[in-house]
Design a protein around this motif. Structure first.
Motif, short mmCIF file in Angstrom:
data_model
loop_
_atom_site.label_atom_id
_atom_site.label_comp_id
_atom_site.label_asym_id
_atom_site.label_seq_id
_atom_site.Cartn_x
_atom_site.Cartn_y
_atom_site.Cartn_z
N VAL A 1 8.96 5.57 -4.65
CA VAL A 1 9.62 6.21 -3.73
C VAL A 1 9.05 7.87 -4.18
N PRO A 2 8.35 8.39 -3.19
CA PRO A 2 7.77 9.82 -3.43
C PRO A 2 9.06 10.61 -3.39
N GLU A 3 9.10 11.74 -4.35
CA GLU A 3 10.20 12.58 -4.33
C GLU A 3 9.72 13.78 -3.58
N GLY A 4 8.53 13.92 -3.18
CA GLY A 4 8.07 15.24 -2.44
C GLY A 4 6.72 14.90 -2.02
N GLY A 5 6.17 16.03 -1.48
CA GLY A 5 4.52 16.01 -1.50
C GLY A 5 4.25 15.41 0.08
N TYR A 6 3.27 14.96 0.12
CA TYR A 6 2.80 14.20 1.50
C TYR A 6 2.49 12.84 1.44
N TYR A 7 2.49 11.99 0.32
CA TYR A 7 1.92 10.82 0.49
C TYR A 7 2.97 9.62 0.08
N ILE A 8 2.94 8.18 0.63
CA ILE A 8 3.70 7.24 0.02
C ILE A 8 2.23 6.33 -0.26
N SER A 9 2.20 5.55 -0.98
CA SER A 9 1.03 4.74 -1.11
C SER A 9 1.74 3.12 -1.82
N VAL A 10 0.81 2.20 -1.30
CA VAL A 10 1.05 1.00 -1.32
C VAL A 10 0.02 -0.11 -1.92
N HIS A 11 0.32 -1.02 -2.53
CA HIS A 11 -0.62 -1.88 -3.20
C HIS A 11 -0.29 -3.16 -2.08
N LEU A 12 -1.27 -3.35 -1.22
CA LEU A 12 -1.05 -4.38 -0.24
C LEU A 12 -1.56 -5.82 -0.49
N PRO A 13 -0.82 -6.77 -0.82
CA PRO A 13 -1.63 -7.85 -1.02
C PRO A 13 -2.16 -8.80 0.18
N VAL A 14 -3.45 -8.65 0.11
CA VAL A 14 -4.15 -9.33 1.14
C VAL A 14 -5.38 -10.31 0.24
N ARG A 15 -5.95 -11.19 1.42
CA ARG A 15 -6.76 -12.20 0.89
C ARG A 15 -8.17 -11.93 1.26
N THR A 16 -8.37 -10.92 2.21
CA THR A 16 -9.66 -10.42 2.61
C THR A 16 -10.19 -9.16 1.80
N THR A 17 -11.21 -8.58 1.98
CA THR A 17 -11.80 -7.39 1.35
C THR A 17 -11.14 -6.09 1.87
N GLU A 18 -11.32 -5.15 0.99
CA GLU A 18 -10.82 -3.91 1.62
C GLU A 18 -11.55 -3.44 2.84
N GLU A 19 -12.91 -3.65 2.84
CA GLU A 19 -13.57 -3.28 3.95
C GLU A 19 -13.24 -3.98 5.33
N GLU A 20 -12.90 -5.49 4.99
CA GLU A 20 -12.51 -6.08 6.16
C GLU A 20 -10.98 -5.73 6.76
N LEU A 21 -10.41 -5.32 5.86
CA LEU A 21 -8.93 -4.77 6.11
C LEU A 21 -9.00 -3.57 7.03
N LEU A 22 -9.87 -2.58 6.49
CA LEU A 22 -10.05 -1.40 7.06
C LEU A 22 -10.63 -1.21 8.58
N ALA A 23 -11.72 -2.32 8.58
CA ALA A 23 -12.22 -2.54 9.89
C ALA A 23 -11.17 -3.27 10.82
N ALA A 24 -10.33 -4.13 10.37
CA ALA A 24 -9.50 -4.75 11.40
C ALA A 24 -8.36 -3.54 11.66
N ALA A 25 -7.98 -2.76 10.68
CA ALA A 25 -7.08 -1.71 10.98
C ALA A 25 -7.67 -0.82 12.04
N SER A 26 -8.75 -0.45 12.09
CA SER A 26 -9.56 0.68 12.69
C SER A 26 -9.63 -0.10 14.25
N ALA A 27 -9.77 -1.50 14.11
CA ALA A 27 -9.89 -2.05 15.78
C ALA A 27 -8.72 -1.99 16.43
N GLU A 28 -7.63 -1.81 15.44
CA GLU A 28 -6.08 -1.68 16.19
C GLU A 28 -5.64 0.01 16.38
#
Lengths: 371, 371
Positions: free
Chosen positions: B293-320
């Motif tokens: 839980v960030p205490e300040g700044g601009y960013y929160i970040s996650v390690h998202l469990p997925v079975r696809t590649t990063e590329e596929e995830l980003l492409a799917a997100a972009s389509a949405e």
């Protein structure tokens, strides 16, 4: 009172501070949000408006222009760009040349070697001979009112250097900070312009607003073949992101409003009498020792015959309140002024005729004692 | 409408443009001559007034401060300074870390290696193990609300990293652009401050005005041990001469007038609800996948469990219509997110609660399909 023959900066009266302040005020009152935010990123070659103005000023496609934080930073990026994967790290430069440029080339792994500069540009016989042995990564020239010598490269020599670039396949780096400050005669063609008509010739031209508008704006630029501006922008983006948006916009408006053109005329009028006085007194007091009669810019330079060392001459001058820059510093490490002489750069842009005369007269007395 | 989880720039309302414009106007009307001329040269570490203000802001001797064109340029000069004659060219960095920093270190010959970042800072067991094999030229850390992860290094870990610096003889490069933007709790001590009490520890701290005043001013700075500012200034002087005098003076007056302090408070107030909404929705919609839980700044970040590649995830997100930065780009080449996860940086500083919620909800749907 010390006479300063040591500074290559514009006199305050050559900077239209009030007019620039007024332009800046207008920008601040109409578009404060944009100029205090980041510039757009993504291999950004500079403020669009400023590139359009620079393109119009030089009659080139604005897409060939890359804007940076002063022209020294342009030299740094260009050195990185040109030396990175070059088959040779040899850099040929005029001897004498701009000392900071040599430092930058060397920091990027360049092996800088001097080719003697004559009254009308590089000694081309020696350049041709050097090219037979090794083709350099690039040749660095300051063709107009060179710093430190005041020499202007002749039209004929420009054509031949561009032809050699095509024949041997090297890049020419052309640095033109003083070009607009011409007091006499007609300007020879830019090497970059000549290259457009010569198949295979490759010239990158660097300009600056420091001598024609304001050094404090820190605006320099490169005119380069298509593709190069984006490569430089990618390098800049991972070095300093972008120049400040406010200062780029101020520069653009200074072109647009006619202030740059007006100021160039004003600076020419201001410096011409200083130039004339300097040329006259050097001839009269020091004799036929000037490298050339400069047709513009800030500098006249001499090869002064002395029997002492440079160090002793500078110390003796300093004792007489004459401050000089060490002339040998302008020579790449493998070159030097003619034997039996000391090279002196005498900037006249900030000195009234009387002060320059007093300085040169004092210098002549020091040289007589050392000669 | 696309939700942009891709940009780490301040929202316009976090930049007090009108107040900065007003300060600038006053400077232009009272001292236009000085700000449009060259800054004084001769290993000049920055505008005196600005260094005094930065010294007061950080409670350090102003002679320990070096001012430059934005903090990226500071990184570039520091990398050159620290790597030039270093016995090792190894650089240790947090994994993940700021991607542009890695690029810069590599350009200066650094061999950048990642040490895993936990919720409270570097994994010190792994750091100690690495130190047994090879002492790096420096360790790069962003201890407050790190970009990209949002992690703050704990006081305990800070003390241990500083102690290790003394024990093994490496330099710590501490980057603190977000430090003032704290929404919760008390700030741990700066590593640079801790080093003052530890014999042999060596910390260089880099700051920036981009997140607390204005990125367009391009003002960054380094707080360094005595002697280092002048070495950096010598390098800067042969790279870009100096930052623009006008922008340095504007920055100095923004500190002097209290504008910087006021704006820090205003930005905290602006971002805190965005932060709170972001933390809540990430927990609720994505589950327990945030690094911290960030205490300040601009960013929160996650390690998202997925079975696809990063590329596929980003492409799917972009389509949405969800724009994401490629999280693997924040990892040095020899490191990666935990197996079976994709690392995502989710900047909340520019997104209203509803927009962020919509984006994360969409992202969760995309991840379910990919999971």
């Amino acid at each position: 009172m010390t006479v300063h023959f040591s500074r290559g900066i514009p006199p305050l009266e050559a900077i239209p501070s009030l007019a620039i302040a007024e332009l800046t005020g207008t920008i601040l009152s109409t578009e404060p949000d944009r100029v205090f935010q980041y510039a757009p990123i993504g291999h950004h070659t500079g403020d669009r408006e400023l590139r359009d103005q620079l393109g119009a000023f030089h009659s080139v496609d604005p897409d060939r222009i890359f804007v940076t934080n002063g022209s020294l930073q342009a030299l740094d990026l260009l050195a990185a760009h040109l030396l990175k994967d070059a088959p040779s790290h040899l850099v040929l430069a005029e001897a004498p040349t701009y000392d900071r440029a040599v430092q930058i080339f060397e920091r990027h792994g360049g092996r800088v070697s001097g080719v003697p500069l004559r009254h009308d540009g590089l000694d081309l016989d020696i350049l041709r001979e050097r090219l037979r042995t090794e083709v350099p990564a690039f040749v660095y020239v300051i063709p107009d009112f060179q710093n430190p010598s005041g020499v202007t490269t002749s039209e004929e020599k420009r054509r031949e250097i561009v032809r050699l670039s095509a024949e041997f396949g090297f890049t020419i780096l052309e640095d033109i900070p003083y070009r607009e400050l011409r007091f006499d005669g007609t300007a020879p063609t830019l090497l970059g312009e000549l290259a457009d008509g010569v198949d295979g010739a490759r010239v990158l031209t660097m300009g600056s607003l420091s001598k024609i508008l304001s050094p404090g704006l820190r605006v320099g630029y490169v005119i380069a073949p298509p593709g190069v501006p984006r490569a430089l922008a990618a390098l800049a983006e991972s070095t300093y992101l972008s120049p400040a948006p406010l200062l780029q916009t101020v520069a653009a408006r200074a072109f647009e409003s006619g202030l740059v053109r007006q100021n160039i005329e004003a600076v020419r009028k201001l410096l011409r009498p200083r130039h004339d006085a300097a040329v006259e007194v050097v001839r009269k007091v020091l004799g036929d020792v000037a490298l050339c009669v400069p047709e513009g810019g800030y500098y006249i330079s001499v090869h002064l015959p002395v029997r002492t060392t440079e160090e002793e001459l500078l110390a003796a001058a300093s004792a007489e309140s004459i401050a000089l820059t060490r002339g040998s510093a302008f020579y790449p490490a493998d070159s030097a002024p003619p034997a039996g002489t000391v090279f002196l750069r005498l900037p006249f842009q900030s000195l009234g005729g009387e002060e320059f005369t007093a300085g040169v007269t004092g210098l002549a007395a020091v040289a007589r004692q050392a000669g």
